[in-house]
Motif scaffolding. Structure first.
Motif, mmCIF file in Angstrom:
data_model
loop_
_atom_site.group_PDB
_atom_site.id
_atom_site.type_symbol
_atom_site.label_atom_id
_atom_site.label_comp_id
_atom_site.label_asym_id
_atom_site.label_seq_id
_atom_site.Cartn_x
_atom_site.Cartn_y
_atom_site.Cartn_z
ATOM 1 N N ASN A 141 4.591 5.533 -5.388
ATOM 2 C CA ASN A 141 4.629 5.621 -6.856
ATOM 3 C C ASN A 141 3.583 6.588 -7.383
ATOM 4 O O ASN A 141 3.837 7.313 -8.356
ATOM 5 N N GLU A 142 2.414 6.607 -6.761
ATOM 6 C CA GLU A 142 1.359 7.535 -7.173
ATOM 7 C C GLU A 142 1.823 8.980 -6.999
ATOM 8 O O GLU A 142 1.659 9.806 -7.892
ATOM 9 N N LYS A 143 2.417 9.279 -5.862
ATOM 10 C CA LYS A 143 2.897 10.641 -5.619
ATOM 11 C C LYS A 143 4.068 10.986 -6.536
ATOM 12 O O LYS A 143 4.209 12.125 -6.965
ATOM 13 N N ASN B 202 14.382 13.043 -2.370
ATOM 14 C CA ASN B 202 14.576 13.401 -0.966
ATOM 15 C C ASN B 202 13.621 14.477 -0.475
ATOM 16 O O ASN B 202 13.948 15.216 0.443
ATOM 17 N N SER B 203 12.460 14.572 -1.079
ATOM 18 C CA SER B 203 11.464 15.494 -0.560
ATOM 19 C C SER B 203 10.921 14.911 0.743
ATOM 20 O O SER B 203 11.054 13.713 1.007
ATOM 21 N N PRO B 204 10.294 15.727 1.582
ATOM 22 C CA PRO B 204 9.805 15.236 2.877
ATOM 23 C C PRO B 204 8.869 14.036 2.768
ATOM 24 O O PRO B 204 8.975 13.093 3.551
ATOM 25 N N TRP B 205 7.980 14.020 1.802
ATOM 26 C CA TRP B 205 7.060 12.892 1.680
ATOM 27 C C TRP B 205 7.795 11.616 1.295
ATOM 28 O O TRP B 205 7.431 10.522 1.724
ATOM 29 N N LYS C 245 0.840 -1.204 0.000
ATOM 30 C CA LYS C 245 0.000 0.000 0.000
ATOM 31 C C LYS C 245 0.876 1.255 0.000
ATOM 32 O O LYS C 245 0.619 2.194 -0.766
ATOM 33 N N LEU C 246 1.906 1.272 0.827
ATOM 34 C CA LEU C 246 2.789 2.433 0.895
ATOM 35 C C LEU C 246 3.589 2.602 -0.398
ATOM 36 O O LEU C 246 3.819 3.725 -0.850
ATOM 37 N N LEU D 166 7.649 8.321 3.623
ATOM 38 C CA LEU D 166 7.148 7.045 3.119
ATOM 39 C C LEU D 166 8.242 5.987 3.066
ATOM 40 O O LEU D 166 8.003 4.823 3.394
ATOM 41 N N SER D 167 9.435 6.374 2.686
ATOM 42 C CA SER D 167 10.547 5.421 2.660
ATOM 43 C C SER D 167 10.829 4.889 4.057
ATOM 44 O O SER D 167 11.107 3.699 4.238
ATOM 45 N N GLY D 168 10.758 5.767 5.049
ATOM 46 C CA GLY D 168 10.973 5.351 6.436
ATOM 47 C C GLY D 168 9.914 4.378 6.910
ATOM 48 O O GLY D 168 10.224 3.370 7.568
ATOM 49 N N LYS D 169 8.659 4.649 6.566
ATOM 50 C CA LYS D 169 7.570 3.746 6.949
ATOM 51 C C LYS D 169 7.736 2.385 6.271
ATOM 52 O O LYS D 169 7.553 1.345 6.904
#
Length: 161
Positions: free
Chosen positions: A49-51, A71-74, A43-44, A78-81
């Motif tokens: 990919n959608e963003k 390396n944008s905040p989102w 899901k993440l 998401l990478s961290g999650k």
């Protein structure tokens, strides 16, 4: 009670057998957790990919012509999650692989009985496990003991004092 304040106790055979059985009884719990983490990761990744493919427009964000917003905040969030869920998933995978390895000591008949009685029914109804597998209640109970002892001998007996 605080575990750090407890005296170390030598492991006994019975403690090991209890551990083995409890881990195998928890097999489907670990499998459900593995699946839950896998679903979250997927899901993440879809959201990521959608963003990435459809960046938001507006505000003061300057978009590079190639759409690169590395390396944008989102992306970091998401990478961290995703990383955390992958870590949790790998822990569950470790449990599942260990249980699968332990069960390799079984004959096909023992595995069938043990799986039904211990892993599915949680040791609650040997008679029903026998009916479902085509074996006697007595055979189901004996197979449980045999399998636990085989696992103990193959994987744990060196650790007992």
């Amino acid at each position: 009670m605080k575990w750090k304040d407890q005296q170390k106790k030598a492991l006994t055979k019975q403690m090991q057998l209890n551990y083995i059985e409890s881990e195998l009884m928890n097999y489907y719990w670990h499998l459900a957790e593995w699946k839950r983490y896998d679903d979250e990761i997927n899901k993440l990744k879809e959201e990521y990919n959608e963003k990435l493919n459809n960046p938001s427009i507006g505000g003061s964000i300057v978009k590079m012509p190639d759409g690169n917003q590395e390396n944008s905040p989102w992306q970091i969030e998401l990478s961290g999650k995703i990383y955390l869920f992958e870590e949790k998933k790998s822990v569950e995978e470790m449990y599942l692989n260990r249980c699968d390895e332990w069960l390799s000591v079984c004959t096909p008949a023992q595995e069938k009985m043990f799986h039904q009685y211990v892993m599915i029914q949680q040791c609650t109804d040997a008679f029903k496990a026998g009916q479902l597998t085509g074996f006697s209640e007595n055979n189901v109970k004996k197979s449980r003991e045999r399998v636990l002892n085989k696992i103990y001998l193959n994987y744990f007996s060196k650790n007992v004092h």
